[in-house]
Design a protein around this motif. Structure first.
Motif, mmCIF file in Angstrom:
data_model
loop_
_atom_site.group_PDB
_atom_site.id
_atom_site.type_symbol
_atom_site.label_atom_id
_atom_site.label_comp_id
_atom_site.label_asym_id
_atom_site.label_seq_id
_atom_site.Cartn_x
_atom_site.Cartn_y
_atom_site.Cartn_z
ATOM 1 N N ARG A 27 0.414 -0.908 -0.201
ATOM 2 C CA ARG A 27 -0.364 -0.136 0.244
ATOM 3 C C ARG A 27 0.714 1.138 -0.016
ATOM 4 N N GLU A 49 -12.508 7.119 2.149
ATOM 5 C CA GLU A 49 -11.224 6.518 3.337
ATOM 6 C C GLU A 49 -9.831 7.271 2.662
ATOM 7 N N ARG A 69 -8.622 6.813 -0.317
ATOM 8 C CA ARG A 69 -8.508 6.187 -1.777
ATOM 9 C C ARG A 69 -8.655 7.398 -2.781
ATOM 10 N N ASN A 101 -6.860 3.976 7.928
ATOM 11 C CA ASN A 101 -7.515 2.920 6.679
ATOM 12 C C ASN A 101 -6.055 2.390 5.915
ATOM 13 N N SER A 129 -6.882 -1.986 5.925
ATOM 14 C CA SER A 129 -6.886 -2.737 3.995
ATOM 15 C C SER A 129 -6.355 -3.630 4.663
ATOM 16 N N PRO A 169 -12.391 0.469 7.007
ATOM 17 C CA PRO A 169 -12.168 1.347 7.181
ATOM 18 C C PRO A 169 -13.115 2.758 8.251
#
Ligand SMILES: Cc1cc2nc3c(=O)[nH]c(=O)nc-3n(C[C@H](O)[C@H](O)[C@H](O)COP(=O)(O)OP(=O)(O)OC[C@H]3O[C@@H](n4cnc5c(N)ncnc54)[C@H](O)[C@@H]3O)c2cc1C
Length: 400
Positions: free
Chosen positions: A104, A277, A279, A321, A325, A331
């Protein structure tokens, strides 16, 4: 093998994202995540204080905190993303190009002053956007103190009357007096395109800014912009001329170009329009936070501003978050309903407002005490103590 969360940037958002991710892993009793922060130096640069003197001191060492929380620090500067391969290239401290992979990625590269393309600005204007540029201004003012007294030497033009411009302009009268001597006739002039002082703010806040400017002798030139900057001063769009040895640009900020190669929607300031969240849509492994994220703060239409107040909370949510994940935890949608401002007004004091409608709650000394508490303590990193740092990183705990 551990899964890697790679966070780019050790500013307010990056630092809190790292602590937030470490906190969730700890709460889940998991030690199979590697949390790594990649940034040029293991320090937090306290940008909201760059209008003050002694800018070299406006950093906080992050090494003790990272060591206490088992956060890996990688010194370097990211040059290129390879998002399909979940990898990126960075230049390390030895100037070598290095590739690193991630599970990530969190983009927390902050923002930069956007150069407005005004003639002569790049060559002759100063700014206080980054530590190096604020230091350049400080060195310049110190050098001017050794020059003979003249109107141009004693005059500073501040281009742009937003928060940064106002804080710098109202701080400068006392900075200049301490450098040039109390008897010197110094002049600070704010050039602002708008038709009223503090036009973007509530009427009550504007009134305070007006009063402080008058008392400090800060002059405003409204309804005009800077046409040309040269070595001897500025020419304004209304044709007038100001002789000044110092011109400081403060207007316009753009998000870091770090993620420029990613196909995704951005706002006019170059921020990624992120999901609740945090992203980046279309890139499920990549989060944006701090000054790189355009995120809704509530359900009534407010959006995070490019402020450290928002960057700190955005960082905590991003950290939570991104770890969630990988850990199979739900989240938390980013929320920051409370909004306050605390604007330094130099020797006059400060002003503190609450709410998006900026109701003035404190002025002068009372607000100044609060401003000092915020900028000298509250926004600094937490102690290098695991329990204290994790308690502070809880995204649902009240920040301001
Ligand atoms: C003069 C001034 C006054 C301000 N006053 C206030 C104020 O009063 N109140 C307020 O709330 N906000 C204020 N702000 C805004 C606030 O400082 C920013 O909103 C905040 O710093 C954003 O935090 P961030 O973590 O997103 O970015 P930053 O703090 O800018 O951190 C970015 C990080 O990313 C790193 N980075 C950048 N590019 C790369 C790369 N390619 N590779 C690796 N690392 C990279 C940087 O080294 C840094 O560590 C002010 C800003 C300025 C300049």
């Amino acid at each position: 093998m551990k899964q890697r969360i790679l966070i780019i940037g050790s500013g307010f958002a990056g630092m809190w994202a790292a602590v937030g991710a470490a906190r969730l892993a700890h709460l889940q009793g998991r030690d199979d995540l590697e949390i790594a922060v990649l940034s040029p130096r293991p320090e937090l640069r306290v940008r909201p204080r760059f209008y003050e003197a002694n800018v070299a001191r406006m950093t906080a060492d992050l090494q003790p905190l990272f060591a206490a929380l088992d956060i890996r620090f990688i010194a370097g500067s990211v040059e290129q993303l390879e998002s399909r391969e979940k990898a990126l290239w960075y230049r390390n401290a030895q100037a070598e190009k290095v590739r690193i992979t991630y599970d990530r990625l969190v983009l927390a590269g902050g923002s930069h002053l956007q150069h407005a393309g005004v003639k002569g600005m790049a060559e002759h204007a100063f700014d206080i956007d980054q530590m190096e540029t604020a230091q350049r201004l400080e060195d310049h003012l110190a050098a001017l103190a050794k020059q003979p007294d003249s109107t141009a030497r004693n005059t500073v033009v501040v281009c742009g009357g937003g928060f940064t411009g106002i804080e710098l302009a109202t701080e400068l009268p006392s900075r200049l007096k301490s450098l040039f001597g109390n008897e010197t006739n110094t002049k600070v002039i704010v050039v602002e395109r708008g038709s009223v002082i503090g036009g973007r703010y509530s009427e009550a806040l504007r009134e305070v800014i007006r009063e402080a400017s008058d008392e400090l002798g800060v002059e405003w030139r409204l309804n005009t912009g800077v046409e040309v900057v040269d070595a001897a001063g500025v020419t304004l769009q209304d044709g007038s001329r100001i002789d000044a040895a110092t011109v400081v640009w403060t207007a316009g900020v753009k998000a870091s170009p770090l993620g420029d190669a990613l196909a995704a929607d951005r706002d006019p300031q170059g921020r990624f329009i992120v999901t609740p969240e945090l992203r980046i849509p279309g890139h499920p492994d990549i989060y944006a936070t701090g000054d790189m994220a355009h995120a809704k703060t509530d359900d009534v239409g407010n959006t995070a501003l490019m402020t450290c107040q928002h960057a700190i909370q955005l960082g905590k949510f991003a950290g939570h978050n991104v770890a969630a994940s990988l850990l199979g935890v739900d989240p938390l949608p980013y929320r920051q309903v409370n909004y306050v401002t605390c604007l330094d007004l130099g020797a006059w004091g400060a002003v503190y407002t609450e709410g998006w409608d900026q109701q003035v709650k404190l002025v002068r000394d009372e607000a100044k005490k609060l401003k000092i508490a915020i900028t000298n303590e509250l926004i600094y990193p937490p102690a290098a103590d695991r329990d204290a740092a994790f308690a502070a990183a809880d995204p649902l705990a009240k920040f301001v």
